[in-house]
Design a protein around this motif. Structure first.
Motif, mmCIF file in Angstrom:
data_model
loop_
_atom_site.group_PDB
_atom_site.id
_atom_site.type_symbol
_atom_site.label_atom_id
_atom_site.label_comp_id
_atom_site.label_asym_id
_atom_site.label_seq_id
_atom_site.Cartn_x
_atom_site.Cartn_y
_atom_site.Cartn_z
ATOM 1 N N LYS A 45 51.644 -0.740 31.901
ATOM 2 C CA LYS A 45 51.475 -1.549 30.699
ATOM 3 C C LYS A 45 50.751 -2.854 31.020
ATOM 4 N N THR A 99 47.026 0.806 27.732
ATOM 5 C CA THR A 99 47.847 1.189 28.873
ATOM 6 C C THR A 99 47.060 2.133 29.785
ATOM 7 N N ARG A 111 53.359 5.419 33.293
ATOM 8 C CA ARG A 111 52.763 4.446 32.383
ATOM 9 C C ARG A 111 52.631 3.064 33.011
#
Length: 288
Positions: free
Chosen positions: A170, A147, A168
């Motif tokens: 992904k 990530t 974040r």
């Protein structure tokens, strides 16, 4: 004459408009490992959830990292947010620029910002606005799990954009093929479940072999729309696509239509957040 003048003014606006702020100069270009691809030519896509984007109904975010030429080290990015405005039309906000890497940190230097729009999923995107935004810098740390995590930075020279995105990013897909990864993946954008806030999804008639899909408004048991970079390169109407549920179980569905990077998928009643394929098509001509 008026039409030509309007086109020239629009082109000038795209090239000349700029957001105030100091221009950020990237360091010298050098080869580096692109997450999901390596040092060669390829594309990696990541998903993220936008926190604010200027519209009331944010749908999804996608980060695309790409190296397109075997003769140059240059890596570019496209950071995209899909939303709908107050009247329900679709909007795509896109930040574009170049990438530099130092250790486990990626520095994304923004050069251009664009807004595209269309009314329905089956329409083509058209450019609505554009400006130079070369004072924006996004810094992402590469984590051991693949990530990317945004590094907030507030200095006199840079503007922190923490208000715009969550941290974040992904991994979604990468091309060329890396073992165990998809070559194309899209995020679920909408399904025809208006009672739960989704958009109605209308599709034209389509024929596959001896079977004809009648078109019209898809029912909640019949379809959904997914969004992912370069969908037209990897998918065609009639192709089979894999849907990935939250519990990692998979089902198979069929592609009804591919318009820009929007993919209408039939038999997608399970609320699978990601659709993808391991199959990629080899171009057979210059415009394929």
């Amino acid at each position: 004459m008026a039409t030509k003048l309007a086109a020239l003014l629009f082109a000038f606006a795209l090239a000349a408009c700029s957001v105030p702020g100091p221009v950020l100069k990237p360091e010298a270009e050098s080869p580096f490992i692109l997450p999901g691809v390596g040092t060669g030519v390829g594309i990696s896509t990541f998903s993220f959830q936008a926190g604010n984007g200027g519209w009331r109904d944010l749908r999804l975010g996608e980060l695309v990292l790409m190296r397109k030429s075997p003769l140059r080290h240059r890596v570019t990015f496209s950071l995209r947010i899909v939303a709908r405005n107050r009247v329900g039309s679709l909007r795509l906000k896109q930040y574009e620029g170049i990438v530099r890497r130092t250790g486990d940190v990626l520095r994304l230097y923004t050069e251009r910002c664009r807004i595209y729009g269309k009314k329905d999923f089956i329409d083509r995107m058209v450019p609505l606005d554009g400006w130079t935004c070369d004072h924006l810098l996004f810094q992402l740390r590469i984590s051991a799990d693949g990530t990317l995590e945004k590094i907030p930075e507030i200095t006199a020279e840079t503007e922190d954009s923490d208000w715009l995105y969550l941290h974040r990013f992904k991994p979604l897909a990468s091309h060329p093929v890396v073992a165990g990864k998809l070559v194309w993946a899209g995020q679920r954008l909408a399904a025809p479940d208006v009672a739960h806030g989704d958009l109605p999804v209308e599709t034209p008639q389509a024929k596959y072999g001896d079977e004809t899909h009648p078109g019209g408004i898809l029912t909640s048991d019949d379809g959904a729309v997914y969004f992912g970079y370069d969908a037209g390169r990897h998918l065609r109407p009639g192709d089979t696509i894999t849907l990935f549920a939250d519990d990692r179980s998979t089902t198979q569905a069929r592609v009804l239509h591919v318009v820009d990077d929007f993919v209408l998928v039939q038999n997608a009643a399970k609320k699978a957040p990601v659709a993808g394929t391991m199959t990629t098509r080899v171009p057979i001509g210059l415009f394929d």
